[in-house]
Scaffold this motif. Structure first.
Motif, short mmCIF file in Angstrom:
data_model
loop_
_atom_site.label_atom_id
_atom_site.label_comp_id
_atom_site.label_asym_id
_atom_site.label_seq_id
_atom_site.Cartn_x
_atom_site.Cartn_y
_atom_site.Cartn_z
N MET A 1 0.84 -1.19 0.00
CA MET A 1 0.00 0.00 0.00
C MET A 1 0.88 1.25 0.00
SD MET A 1 -2.97 1.10 2.71
CE MET A 1 -3.80 -0.47 2.52
N GLU A 2 0.51 2.24 -0.80
CA GLU A 2 1.29 3.47 -0.89
C GLU A 2 1.05 4.33 0.36
OE1 GLU A 2 1.81 7.32 -3.90
OE2 GLU A 2 0.24 5.82 -4.25
N LEU A 3 2.12 4.88 0.89
CA LEU A 3 2.02 5.70 2.10
C LEU A 3 1.43 7.07 1.77
CD1 LEU A 3 2.60 6.14 5.12
CD2 LEU A 3 4.88 6.96 4.47
N LYS A 4 0.32 7.37 2.42
CA LYS A 4 -0.31 8.69 2.34
C LYS A 4 -1.04 8.94 3.65
CE LYS A 4 -1.29 9.05 -2.64
NZ LYS A 4 -2.38 9.19 -3.66
N ASN A 5 -1.18 10.20 4.01
CA ASN A 5 -1.97 10.53 5.19
C ASN A 5 -3.43 10.64 4.78
OD1 ASN A 5 -2.65 11.26 7.82
ND2 ASN A 5 -2.37 13.44 7.41
N ARG A 6 -4.00 9.48 4.47
CA ARG A 6 -5.41 9.39 4.08
C ARG A 6 -6.04 8.24 4.86
NH1 ARG A 6 -3.81 13.39 2.32
NH2 ARG A 6 -3.92 14.25 0.20
N GLN A 7 -7.28 8.43 5.28
CA GLN A 7 -7.94 7.36 6.02
C GLN A 7 -8.11 6.12 5.14
OE1 GLN A 7 -12.36 6.86 7.71
NE2 GLN A 7 -11.14 8.28 8.94
N TRP A 8 -7.72 4.98 5.72
CA TRP A 8 -7.87 3.73 5.00
C TRP A 8 -9.35 3.41 4.82
CZ3 TRP A 8 -4.07 -0.69 6.63
CH2 TRP A 8 -2.74 -0.21 6.60
N LEU A 187 10.83 4.07 8.05
CA LEU A 187 9.70 4.87 8.53
C LEU A 187 8.46 4.62 7.69
CD1 LEU A 187 11.37 8.26 9.45
CD2 LEU A 187 9.93 6.89 10.96
N GLU A 188 8.63 4.39 6.38
CA GLU A 188 7.47 4.09 5.54
C GLU A 188 6.70 2.90 6.10
OE1 GLU A 188 10.46 5.69 2.43
OE2 GLU A 188 10.55 4.59 4.32
N LYS A 189 7.43 1.86 6.48
CA LYS A 189 6.78 0.65 7.00
C LYS A 189 6.10 0.91 8.33
CE LYS A 189 7.49 -4.07 8.61
NZ LYS A 189 6.04 -4.31 8.50
N THR A 190 6.81 1.54 9.27
CA THR A 190 6.19 1.71 10.59
C THR A 190 5.03 2.69 10.57
OG1 THR A 190 7.94 3.30 11.19
CG2 THR A 190 8.21 1.04 11.94
N TYR A 391 1.50 14.87 5.92
CA TYR A 391 2.40 14.71 7.07
C TYR A 391 3.09 13.34 7.10
CZ TYR A 391 1.12 19.09 9.34
OH TYR A 391 0.95 20.42 9.63
N ALA A 392 2.47 12.32 6.54
CA ALA A 392 3.10 11.00 6.52
C ALA A 392 4.32 11.02 5.60
CB ALA A 392 2.10 9.94 6.07
N LEU A 393 4.12 11.49 4.38
CA LEU A 393 5.24 11.61 3.45
C LEU A 393 6.26 12.62 3.94
CD1 LEU A 393 3.27 11.65 0.06
CD2 LEU A 393 4.67 9.79 0.95
#
Length: 483
Positions: A1-8, A187-190, A391-393
């Protein structure tokens, strides 16, 4: 899954969930619908979120220890002892090191060896191995709000089992349970793994179950400047709220200077409210936690009580919602239940004595609050800029650039360029600001504070100051001055 600060989405979450629940056989015990019904029957006095809200409203500072042993019955005895003899307001379940590294087979061996030995041979409670039914025995045997405390980069299965069992608070975050704890984990994983944990809490919230979430504030624990830990706390808080978390406790680890520590707790709450308001997170309830000194302790128990009491007094004067309590055995290893209770009672006594007192709102206090907030804004604004609004990226890119940096961290994903040291009054400043995106006047402020101390001590500013300060409290001082 691509990292984004978006609700799953529910589909995204459920696709990952099938994999997570298969990490260990006890994952098959998780039944979300049944867990929701179980939580609905938990009385308010045993719900973490409700107890924190009540404390914030009444201006209380609640006490909470760290504690965890291998076997269920012994863990129940330990928690009840800390509740009755230690007079703890809130109770933890500290998870063992094998579980923190997802080494469930080794944790199972630890349980079996502990049974043979008749005592705990693990440094915490292996909740995943005990499963929903075993963990629920703890929940039903302790008449207090319970929180899971650990240090796990991938805490997804642990979250599923403990929340299904009835725990009402869960600690940790994708930054704060990676950078201070792991070396090789990205950090992407955690952050993705902790988005899962936060989304799980959000799903409970969608079903009317309020579970408290608490990022780990102290980070590496020793001489972490407030603006660094505050920046991480705000980022992890925003990431959590995006996934549906409604009750959040942000933390800070004691640095030792009373004025700075009180200012830090006040600045943390103000910063969080500021950034949460910017990002339309106003429906999330915020509380604060103050961690007593996380660095080296004196071996002498009487001297250790001095350190504990100073932390208790600071928490009380700062009006933190709760305080995480240390024990007089900090320098010696895992504490006895008696030592843990002693730390709790000493802390409670100090907080009670200070309940009607407040630190005067002086210009010095206001200045310190403003400095902390100005530094944190520099970091947070650069993080969101690097993430192009995400903020995640931004967090991943900020650590790679050293825009966000944590001192003394084991992670290879933290540049470790910043170096903290105390100023002449014991407040934590930066001997080296590294790549932090501070304004020239903030950089000059830190430079001047370190030079002021160096002049008073008759030596040049140097790395030796950093080393001296790391060991100072264990040697009976706050500032590591040359003899």
């Amino acid at each position: 899954m691509e990292l984004k600060n978006r609700q799953w989405t529910h589909d995204q979450f459920n696709a990952v969930r099938q994999e997570v629940l298969n990490h260990w056989p006890t994952g098959k015990e998780v039944d979300f619908a049944a867990a929701v019904k179980y939580h609905e029957a938990i009385p308010a006095k045993r719900q973490f979120a409700k107890r924190l809200v009540k404390a914030k409203k009444n201006g209380e500072t609640l006490t909470q220890p760290r504690a965890g042993v291998a076997l269920i019955d012994e863990h129940i005895k330990l928690l009840n002892y800390l509740l009755t003899e230690g007079e703890a307001d809130l109770l933890p379940t500290t998870i063992d090191s094998y579980t923190r590294q997802n080494q469930y087979k080794e944790a199972q061996n630890g349980i079996e060896e502990s049974l043979k030995a008749g005592r705990s041979l693990l440094n915490g409670f292996p909740a995943v191995n005990h499963g929903v039914a075993g963990v629920r025995r703890v929940v039903e045997s302790v008449n207090a709000p319970l929180q899971v405390r650990h240090g796990t980069p991938d805490a997804r299965l642990l979250a599923e089992i403990t929340l299904a069992a009835g725990y009402t608070s869960y600690e940790g975050g994708g930054i704060s349970y990676n950078i201070p704890y792991a070396k090789e984990v990205s950090l992407e994983k955690t952050i993705l793994d902790w988005q899962y944990c936060d989304r799980l809490v959000g799903l409970y919230a969608e079903h009317g179950i309020e579970i408290n979430r608490e990022p780990f504030g102290p980070l590496t624990g020793t001489l972490v400047p407030p603006s660094i830990s505050h920046s991480v706390a705000v980022i992890e808080g925003l990431l959590a709220v995006e996934q549906g978390v409604k009750n959040l406790t942000l933390g800070y680890g004691q640095c030792g200077n009373l004025l700075q520590d009180v200012a830090a707790i006040q600045a943390l709450e103000q910063l969080a409210e500021e950034y949460f308001s910017k990002h339309s997170c106003a429906d999330c309830i915020l509380t604060t936690v103050f961690h007593q000194w996380m660095g080296g302790f004196p071996q002498d128990e009487s001297k250790a009580f001095g350190v504990i009491s100073w932390g208790a007094a600071t928490a009380g004067l700062a009006k933190a919602t709760k305080v995480i309590v240390k024990t007089p055995h900090e320098a010696l290893g895992i504490p006895t239940k008696e030592a843990n209770a002693q730390g709790l009672k000493a802390t409670k006594q100090l907080i009670s004595m200070l309940s009607d007192q407040a630190l005067p709102a002086t210009k010095e206090l206001e200045d310190e609050i403003n400095i902390i907030k100005a530094e944190a804004r520099c970091i947070l604004n650069k993080v969101v800029e690097l993430g192009q609004g995400d903020y995640a990226l931004g967090a991943v890119r900020a650590f790679a650039a050293g825009v966000l940096d944590v001192p003394f961290a084991p992670s290879k994903y933290s540049l470790n360029k910043i170096l903290p040291a105390r100023d002449n009054n014991g407040a934590v400043r930066l001997f080296d600001v590294g790549n932090l995106p501070f304004t020239p006047d903030l950089i000059a402020f830190h430079h001047d504070k370190i030079n002021e101390r160096a002049k008073a001590e008759g030596r040049d500013p140097s790395f030796q100051m950093v080393i001296d300060d790391i060991y100072a409290i264990s040697k009976g001082r706050l500032v590591g001055r040359p003899r």
